[in-house]
Design a protein around this motif. Sequence first.
Motif, PDB file in Angstrom:
ATOM      1  N   CYS A   1       4.558   3.046  -1.809  1.00 45.24           N
ATOM      2  CA  CYS A   1       5.144   1.723  -1.528  1.00 45.24           C
ATOM      3  C   CYS A   1       4.783   0.651  -2.552  1.00 45.24           C
ATOM      4  CB  CYS A   1       4.728   1.259  -0.143  1.00 45.24           C
ATOM      5  SG  CYS A   1       5.337   2.325   1.166  1.00 45.24           S
TER       6      CYS A   1
ATOM      7  N   THR B   1      -3.278   7.289   3.635  1.00 46.05           N
ATOM      8  CA  THR B   1      -3.228   5.904   3.149  1.00 46.05           C
ATOM      9  C   THR B   1      -3.007   5.878   1.645  1.00 46.05           C
ATOM     10  OG1 THR B   1      -4.716   5.227   4.940  1.00 46.05           O
ATOM     11  CG2 THR B   1      -4.490   3.717   3.083  1.00 46.05           C
TER      12      THR B   1
ATOM     13  N   CYS C   1      -1.748   0.922   8.169  1.00 49.50           N
ATOM     14  CA  CYS C   1      -2.395   2.202   7.859  1.00 49.50           C
ATOM     15  C   CYS C   1      -3.726   2.398   8.586  1.00 49.50           C
ATOM     16  CB  CYS C   1      -2.635   2.306   6.352  1.00 49.50           C
ATOM     17  SG  CYS C   1      -1.126   2.316   5.385  1.00 49.50           S
TER      18      CYS C   1
ATOM     19  N   ALA D   1       1.658  11.088   7.442  1.00 50.76           N
ATOM     20  CA  ALA D   1       1.648   9.621   7.445  1.00 50.76           C
ATOM     21  C   ALA D   1       2.939   9.081   8.057  1.00 50.76           C
ATOM     22  CB  ALA D   1       1.471   9.087   6.019  1.00 50.76           C
TER      23      ALA D   1
ATOM     24  N   VAL E   1       0.667   6.318   1.123  1.00 49.46           N
ATOM     25  CA  VAL E   1       1.451   5.126   1.491  1.00 49.46           C
ATOM     26  C   VAL E   1       1.345   4.074   0.391  1.00 49.46           C
ATOM     27  CG1 VAL E   1       1.609   3.190   3.114  1.00 49.46           C
ATOM     28  CG2 VAL E   1       1.314   5.511   3.980  1.00 49.46           C
TER      29      VAL E   1
ATOM     30  N   ARG F   1       2.193  12.986   3.122  1.00 50.86           N
ATOM     31  CA  ARG F   1       3.392  12.169   3.357  1.00 50.86           C
ATOM     32  C   ARG F   1       3.966  12.440   4.735  1.00 50.86           C
ATOM     33  NH1 ARG F   1       8.428  13.482  -0.331  1.00 50.86           N
ATOM     34  NH2 ARG F   1       8.201  15.394   0.861  1.00 50.86           N
TER      35      ARG F   1
END
Length: 159
Positions: free
Chosen positions: A123, A116, A108, A150, A119, A147
């Motif tokens: 995740c 970030t 990232c 990223a 993410v 999203r």
Amino acid sequence: MESFEQFAKQYEPMIHKIIRALHIYKNQDQFYQTGLIGLWEAKDLFDKRKGNFTNYAYTYIKGKILTEMFRENKRNDRYIVPKEEYWETIEDSESQQPLEAELLLSYCQNLTEKETKWVVAACLDDISVRQLAEKEKVTLSAVKQWRSSALRKLRGSLH
């Protein structure tokens, strides 16, 4: 007609004898209670024309206790609870997460702070877009934009 308490007191030795004869050493109170239930049912179902109540009660109570033993054994076979030593040998999955977070954050570096956040939320924390929008107090479309941006940057850096 006598009360059931007096009746149960009279047949209490029989119930204890059945429990001993079946070699029950665990949960004796539970099986004694099952024996009392069996005595109650035997008293209600007994037909005087068919013989002696004591023999009928003995057979009925023993059958009731055996049925309960069968159910108890079946439950114990299906639901095994590991001993305390087992739980001490299991490694905590949370101890792995700092390394996962560190690895994920290394990807990232080229992302903005908001990208970030998405993410990490998606995740590591398994948070949906909607939940992240509520948490950050922004619109759903804003988080979808994070999203999209990223993912585009991450795909570009991996190729």
